[in-house]
Design a protein around this motif. Structure first.
Motif, PDB file in Angstrom:
ATOM      1  N   ALA A  59     -17.073  23.013  13.116  1.00 25.80           N
ATOM      2  CA  ALA A  59     -16.038  23.822  13.757  1.00 25.80           C
ATOM      3  C   ALA A  59     -15.571  24.940  12.822  1.00 25.80           C
ATOM      4  O   ALA A  59     -15.599  24.803  11.597  1.00 25.80           O
ATOM      5  N   PRO A  60     -15.107  26.042  13.375  1.00 25.05           N
ATOM      6  CA  PRO A  60     -14.644  27.170  12.553  1.00 25.05           C
ATOM      7  C   PRO A  60     -13.512  26.765  11.614  1.00 25.05           C
ATOM      8  O   PRO A  60     -12.574  26.064  12.018  1.00 25.05           O
ATOM      9  N   GLY A  61     -13.601  27.208  10.372  1.00 23.71           N
ATOM     10  CA  GLY A  61     -12.529  27.016   9.401  1.00 23.71           C
ATOM     11  C   GLY A  61     -12.446  25.646   8.778  1.00 23.71           C
ATOM     12  O   GLY A  61     -11.618  25.414   7.894  1.00 23.71           O
ATOM     13  N   VAL A  62     -13.282  24.714   9.197  1.00 17.59           N
ATOM     14  CA  VAL A  62     -13.217  23.358   8.660  1.00 17.59           C
ATOM     15  C   VAL A  62     -13.894  23.314   7.295  1.00 17.59           C
ATOM     16  O   VAL A  62     -15.010  23.802   7.123  1.00 17.59           O
ATOM     17  N   ARG A  63     -13.243  22.701   6.323  1.00 18.84           N
ATOM     18  CA  ARG A  63     -13.777  22.619   4.971  1.00 18.84           C
ATOM     19  C   ARG A  63     -14.127  21.196   4.558  1.00 18.84           C
ATOM     20  O   ARG A  63     -14.882  20.987   3.618  1.00 18.84           O
ATOM     21  N   LEU A  64     -13.559  20.201   5.244  1.00 18.26           N
ATOM     22  CA  LEU A  64     -13.862  18.820   4.882  1.00 18.26           C
ATOM     23  C   LEU A  64     -13.515  17.909   6.050  1.00 18.26           C
ATOM     24  O   LEU A  64     -12.461  18.066   6.678  1.00 18.26           O
ATOM     25  N   VAL A  65     -14.417  16.982   6.351  1.00 13.95           N
ATOM     26  CA  VAL A  65     -14.150  15.928   7.341  1.00 13.95           C
ATOM     27  C   VAL A  65     -14.500  14.606   6.675  1.00 13.95           C
ATOM     28  O   VAL A  65     -15.597  14.439   6.139  1.00 13.95           O
ATOM     29  N   LEU A  66     -13.563  13.677   6.700  1.00 15.20           N
ATOM     30  CA  LEU A  66     -13.757  12.392   6.038  1.00 15.20           C
ATOM     31  C   LEU A  66     -13.576  11.246   7.022  1.00 15.20           C
ATOM     32  O   LEU A  66     -12.623  11.231   7.814  1.00 15.20           O
ATOM     33  N   THR A  67     -14.492  10.290   6.958  1.00 14.32           N
ATOM     34  CA  THR A  67     -14.326   9.003   7.619  1.00 14.32           C
ATOM     35  C   THR A  67     -14.184   7.942   6.538  1.00 14.32           C
ATOM     36  O   THR A  67     -14.391   8.214   5.343  1.00 14.32           O
ATOM     37  N   GLY A  68     -13.881   6.744   6.950  1.00 14.13           N
ATOM     38  CA  GLY A  68     -13.774   5.670   5.976  1.00 14.13           C
ATOM     39  C   GLY A  68     -15.067   5.439   5.229  1.00 14.13           C
ATOM     40  O   GLY A  68     -15.061   5.114   4.026  1.00 14.13           O
ATOM     41  N   ILE A 251       9.832   5.211   1.395  1.00 18.09           N
ATOM     42  CA  ILE A 251       9.769   4.419   0.175  1.00 18.09           C
ATOM     43  C   ILE A 251       8.365   3.900  -0.102  1.00 18.09           C
ATOM     44  O   ILE A 251       8.055   3.426  -1.183  1.00 18.09           O
ATOM     45  N   MET A 252       7.488   4.002   0.879  1.00 15.98           N
ATOM     46  CA  MET A 252       6.218   3.282   0.847  1.00 15.98           C
ATOM     47  C   MET A 252       5.301   3.671  -0.306  1.00 15.98           C
ATOM     48  O   MET A 252       5.255   4.805  -0.733  1.00 15.98           O
ATOM     49  N   LEU A 253       4.575   2.693  -0.779  1.00 12.97           N
ATOM     50  CA  LEU A 253       3.479   2.868  -1.733  1.00 12.97           C
ATOM     51  C   LEU A 253       2.295   2.053  -1.190  1.00 12.97           C
ATOM     52  O   LEU A 253       2.196   0.856  -1.451  1.00 12.97           O
ATOM     53  N   PHE A 254       1.404   2.600  -0.484  1.00 13.36           N
ATOM     54  CA  PHE A 254       1.270   3.989  -0.098  1.00 13.36           C
ATOM     55  C   PHE A 254       1.076   4.075   1.399  1.00 13.36           C
ATOM     56  O   PHE A 254       0.589   3.152   2.025  1.00 13.36           O
ATOM     57  N   TYR A 255       1.379   5.268   1.944  1.00  9.54           N
ATOM     58  CA  TYR A 255       0.833   5.646   3.227  1.00  9.54           C
ATOM     59  C   TYR A 255      -0.574   6.207   2.985  1.00  9.54           C
ATOM     60  O   TYR A 255      -0.857   6.779   1.927  1.00  9.54           O
ATOM     61  N   PRO A 256      -1.464   6.095   3.986  1.00  9.82           N
ATOM     62  CA  PRO A 256      -2.807   6.656   3.792  1.00  9.82           C
ATOM     63  C   PRO A 256      -2.796   8.127   3.396  1.00  9.82           C
ATOM     64  O   PRO A 256      -3.584   8.562   2.552  1.00  9.82           O
ATOM     65  N   GLU A 257      -1.911   8.905   3.996  1.00  8.67           N
ATOM     66  CA  GLU A 257      -1.877  10.341   3.720  1.00  8.67           C
ATOM     67  C   GLU A 257      -1.565  10.631   2.257  1.00  8.67           C
ATOM     68  O   GLU A 257      -1.995  11.652   1.711  1.00  8.67           O
ATOM     69  N   GLU A 258      -0.802   9.746   1.606  1.00 10.75           N
ATOM     70  CA  GLU A 258      -0.428   9.984   0.216  1.00 10.75           C
ATOM     71  C   GLU A 258      -1.601   9.792  -0.742  1.00 10.75           C
ATOM     72  O   GLU A 258      -1.563  10.274  -1.873  1.00 10.75           O
ATOM     73  N   VAL A 259      -2.625   9.107  -0.296  1.00 10.56           N
ATOM     74  CA  VAL A 259      -3.852   8.964  -1.079  1.00 10.56           C
ATOM     75  C   VAL A 259      -4.853  10.052  -0.694  1.00 10.56           C
ATOM     76  O   VAL A 259      -5.486  10.672  -1.563  1.00 10.56           O
ATOM     77  N   LEU A 260      -5.010  10.293   0.580  1.00 10.75           N
ATOM     78  CA  LEU A 260      -6.090  11.149   1.060  1.00 10.75           C
ATOM     79  C   LEU A 260      -5.849  12.631   0.794  1.00 10.75           C
ATOM     80  O   LEU A 260      -6.804  13.383   0.527  1.00 10.75           O
ATOM     81  N   VAL A 261      -4.618  13.099   0.869  1.00  7.37           N
ATOM     82  CA  VAL A 261      -4.365  14.514   0.599  1.00  7.37           C
ATOM     83  C   VAL A 261      -4.682  14.853  -0.860  1.00  7.37           C
ATOM     84  O   VAL A 261      -5.400  15.833  -1.126  1.00  7.37           O
ATOM     85  N   PRO A 262      -4.221  14.084  -1.859  1.00  2.00           N
ATOM     86  CA  PRO A 262      -4.645  14.372  -3.234  1.00  2.00           C
ATOM     87  C   PRO A 262      -6.154  14.224  -3.436  1.00  2.00           C
ATOM     88  O   PRO A 262      -6.764  14.998  -4.193  1.00  2.00           O
ATOM     89  N   TYR A 263      -6.753  13.249  -2.764  1.00  5.54           N
ATOM     90  CA  TYR A 263      -8.201  13.082  -2.893  1.00  5.54           C
ATOM     91  C   TYR A 263      -8.930  14.312  -2.366  1.00  5.54           C
ATOM     92  O   TYR A 263      -9.896  14.799  -2.990  1.00  5.54           O
ATOM     93  N   ALA A 264      -8.489  14.847  -1.247  1.00  7.46           N
ATOM     94  CA  ALA A 264      -9.127  16.046  -0.700  1.00  7.46           C
ATOM     95  C   ALA A 264      -8.951  17.232  -1.635  1.00  7.46           C
ATOM     96  O   ALA A 264      -9.869  18.057  -1.802  1.00  7.46           O
ATOM     97  N   ALA A 265      -7.783  17.345  -2.269  1.00  4.70           N
ATOM     98  CA  ALA A 265      -7.577  18.436  -3.234  1.00  4.70           C
ATOM     99  C   ALA A 265      -8.531  18.305  -4.408  1.00  4.70           C
ATOM    100  O   ALA A 265      -9.067  19.309  -4.905  1.00  4.70           O
ATOM    101  N   LEU A 266      -8.773  17.081  -4.866  1.00  6.17           N
ATOM    102  CA  LEU A 266      -9.751  16.858  -5.939  1.00  6.17           C
ATOM    103  C   LEU A 266     -11.151  17.257  -5.495  1.00  6.17           C
ATOM    104  O   LEU A 266     -11.912  17.875  -6.254  1.00  6.17           O
ATOM    105  N   ARG A 267     -11.503  16.901  -4.262  1.00  9.24           N
ATOM    106  CA  ARG A 267     -12.842  17.203  -3.752  1.00  9.24           C
ATOM    107  C   ARG A 267     -13.062  18.705  -3.614  1.00  9.24           C
ATOM    108  O   ARG A 267     -14.154  19.218  -3.896  1.00  9.24           O
TER     109      ARG A 267
END
Length: 784
Positions: A59-68, A251-267
């Motif tokens: 799709a236009p503009g997509v830079r990364l798609v991740l599944t489990g 308060i959560m440690l962790f929500y999925p988004e809190e792991v995946l957004v930094p991981y995508a930035a690393l990628r």
């Protein structure tokens, strides 16, 4: 410490925030940022037979798609916060579901694109093949034995929490009177004005990961991300900008988004941002409250409570990320202010196909108070007396403190009430309510066909959970005190209360103290903001650090003033020689003493103070200190409420609300009032307006503020707010937490008031929240 502490001082942070100058997560814009969107399950319980993301990747503009599957080992179970022996079968969520989804809203695919719109467009191209399974939605579904949230967990039981004091079963068998109630409190959620959000940036040149997270605990997020993503702590910084409300949801440690957004930035080596919309919040942010109790009380002819038991089910949702905290707090706080020698609770923590549960403001306490106060109301009705008489007869006397409840809290510490004056607080509430005068008005109103009611409730609030917090205090070159703490604020007023504490110790105006949350960097000195702990833990750390800094200030001033440090005192931002008012030096002069400068209009430069007196060590006008505690401190209070119920419409109008509150020593009455009133208005919402509902197939049916009604300023009734101060002996400042107190007894008090108003209809209130249509339906069945 006279002066600042105890002063009704306007909050220092409010001018910036009210003028729109706050910096919330979505206000942070990094050049070249990409935006994330998550494809979430549309089924409450289903197997995933296949995931096709190829269309989305093209799709236009997509830079990364991740599944489990793309995540490999990173897609393991997220951390369990608060492991405990009572957990029989703990399950935590994976960042992305692979072969099974267990609630509507569970993340399956992550899409990162040039903007959010393109990411959402690409999400429409993802194809997921589901094989639906029977849903576990209500407690009856969980118990029936042929439906499973996790196939390997019989009965959907995650944990069993239980404790006993004395011999309640034997006392109940032999008691003069017993009665039993079935009671329910439904699900709700925090609904902060700002949803969750994460922004991460990986700098490949500096090899540093920077994360901005709308969280209550950036220190824990930093430590966890370091382990999960294998990024060294010295190359990782996590900070919470201004946070637009948390209430436990963040308060959560962790929500999925809190792991995946930094991981995508690393990628991608580009900033990646995700902000939660309101629909996502309703279906994927953690929730709380849902419990069903079967409670029994034994009592004598005088209304003395001899024993209480409760067997309850607790809905933990699809996963148990926060251990047993919520149901255990319900069990340990249920006896509240009452001296009950024989008590037992047993709670089954059950998995359901709903969003996971973690603490929401009150964290299990409102459920316990609702059960205890409904039992007291039933006892009073059986004996033909006023409920307030039963309450007062059973309150713990002041002479009993510290009062050992005989129960263990979920962090393994003992539940010992440190101080309190429960009878005095209750009597103050009675005086404000004016019971006899109200009963006269009630009788007159009924003669006119109007139905007024009176309700009350008491509570305790365990606060100040450890293990520690720290503070770094520094005198900077302008003569200002800078405090670095690790407890981010979501509206609690930390910048004001901590400044007041430090100012009184050092001897300056609170306006000269600047509070910084250095929570997620290398100077982090604590844990976070949750469990009504910031004032207790960080407040005492601030006082200790300020005292250590004051000692250094006096040492430096003694050189400038050519006298002994013990001959000096601080006041109004200056250091004086005791008994010689003209012999003084300002904090700014002291701070610049290590770098002498001649300022315009002065006769001579500030003397050079390069060494500590009697030492070769350089002057250091900074200090870091910690406050450690393994023992909770217990706030308390008593609420009274006057309502009118319209039998024709079922509408409940609150005519007056009374709060008598004890949080130990009050640092700032204005801030405490704000916390208590904020909790009160949330409690009114939880009693009369807010309920998360689900269809039989697990589909959430409350997914916007059109059908989940938040209270507004119009719902705040005329209010009497009274403070009682019984300082805690277990911390130097004598303070107790107050963040959750206001919400805890509200549903219980309103329930009693509604039942009292509708007593001619024999209308028992056994569940909360209670909506007008339900009241109207019940009245139709029980017309007098």
């Amino acid at each position: 410490m006279p002066g600042n502490v105890g002063r009704r001082m306007p909050r220092l942070e409010d001018d910036r925030l009210l003028r729109g100058n706050g910096m919330y997560l979505d206000d942070i814009h990094l050049s070249g940022s990409l935006h994330a969107h998550f494809v979430r399950s549309m089924h409450a319980n289903a197997r995933i037979a296949g995931i096709d993301v190829e269309g989305a990747r093209r799709a236009p503009g997509v830079r990364l798609v991740l599944t489990g599957h793309d995540l490999g080992d990173l897609n393991g179970p997220l951390p369990l916060l608060g492991p405990h022996p009572s957990l029989l079968a703990p399950r935590t969520q994976r960042p992305l579901a692979v072969d099974r989804v267990r609630y509507v809203g569970e993340a399956i695919v992550m899409i990162v694109a040039e903007d959010r719109y393109l990411a959402e467009d690409a999400a429409d191209l993802v194809q997921i093949d589901y094989e639906p399974l029977p849903e576990v939605v209500e407690f009856g579904d969980a118990r029936r034995g042929d439906r499973f949230v996790h196939d390997d967990i019989a009965g959907n039981v995650a944990a069993v929490v239980s404790q006993v004091r004395g011999d309640p079963d034997e006392v109940i068998r032999s008691a003069p009177h017993t009665l039993a109630l079935s009671l329910d409190i439904e699900r709700s959620c925090g609904s902060p004005l700002e949803g969750r959000g994460v922004l991460a940036d990986w700098d490949p040149r500096r090899q540093k990961l920077t994360v901005f997270d709308s969280t209550q605990s950036p220190v824990a997020i930093r430590q966890g991300l370091s382990r999960i993503l294998d990024v060294p702590l010295d190359r990782l910084e996590v900070s919470a900008p201004d946070v637009g409300g948390g209430f436990g949801t963040k308060i959560m440690l962790f929500y999925p988004e809190e792991v995946l957004v930094p991981y995508a930035a690393l990628r991608l080596s580009r900033p990646v941002k995700w902000t939660e919309d309101r629909w996502e919040h309703f279906i994927s942010a953690n929730q709380e409250r849902g419990q069903h109790h079967e409670a029994v009380v034994a009592f004598d002819d005088d209304g003395r409570i001899l024993a209480v038991t409760t067997d309850f089910d607790h809905d933990t949702g699809a996963y148990v990320p926060y251990g047993i905290a919520v149901p255990a707090v319900t069990g340990t706080h249920l006896p509240g202010q009452y001296d009950i020698a024989h008590y037992r609770y047993s709670g089954r923590v059950l998995y359901t196909n709903k969003p996971p549960v973690s603490p929401y403001r009150g964290a299990g306490r409102p459920q316990g108070v609702f059960v205890m106060e409904r039992l007291i109301g039933a006892v009073a009705k059986r004996l033909g007396t006023e409920p307030w008489r039963v309450r007062r007869a059973n309150l713990i006397p002041s002479s009993a403190f510290p009062y050992d409840t005989g129960l263990e809290l979920h962090d393994r510490s003992r539940a010992i009430y440190d101080s309190g004056s429960y009878v005095e607080g209750f009597d103050r509430m009675l005086s404000h309510v004016g019971v006899e005068a109200f009963r006269e008005r009630q009788r007159a109103a009924r003669a006119e066909g109007r139905h007024l009611g009176l309700g009350m409730a008491t509570y305790v609030e365990g606060t100040g959970v450890g293990p520690y917090e720290g503070c770094a205090a520094t005198l900077n070159s302008s003569g200002r005190i800078v405090l670095e703490v690790s407890v981010p604020s979501q509206g609690q007023g930390h910048a004001t209360t901590f400044a007041q504490i430090a100012a009184d110790v050092i001897g300056c105006a609170a306006e000269r103290v600047h509070v910084v949350t250095a929570a997620g960097g290398p100077t982090a000195v604590g844990h976070g903001t949750f469990g009504s702990r910031a004032a207790v833990m960080s407040g005492n750390a601030v006082a200790a650090a300020a005292q250590a800094l004051r000692t250094k200030i006096l040492a430096a001033a003694s050189v400038l003033l050519e006298c002994a440090a013990e001959d000096l005192e601080t006041r109004d931002g200056n250091v004086f020689v005791r008994g010689a008012e003209n012999a003084r030096v300002s904090l700014a002069d002291i701070a610049s003493g290590a770098n002498p400068i001649q300022y315009p209009g002065t006769d001579r430069p500030t003397p050079w103070v390069s060494r500590e007196p009697g030492s070769d060590a350089p002057v250091s006008l900074s200090a870091t200190e910690y406050f450690r505690s393994g023992q909770w401190v217990f706030g308390s209070g008593a609420h009274g409420v006057l309502v009118e119920v319209d039998p024709g419409t079922g509408r409940v109008t609150i005519d007056q609300y009374v709060v008598v509150h004890d949080c130990g020593r009050v640092i700032n009455p204005l801030v405490v009032d704000g916390q208590v009133v904020g909790g009160l208005i949330q409690g009114i919402g939880g009693a009369l307006l807010e309920r998360l509902t689900f269809a039989d197939n697990g589909q959430p049916t409350t997914t916007s503020f059109l059908n989940f009604h938040l209270p507004t300023v119009d719902d705040l009734p005329p209010l009497i707010l009274d403070h009682l101060e019984t300082p805690s002996p277990w911390n130097p400042l004598g303070i107790k937490g107050t963040g959750e107190a206001g919400i805890i007894p509200v549903a219980a008090a309103i329930a009693e008031a509604i039942e009292d108003a509708l007593s001619p209809f024999e209308f028992p209130v056994t569940s909360m929240p209670l909506f007008p249509a339900e009241i109207r339906t019940a009245i139709d069945r029980t017309e007098p």
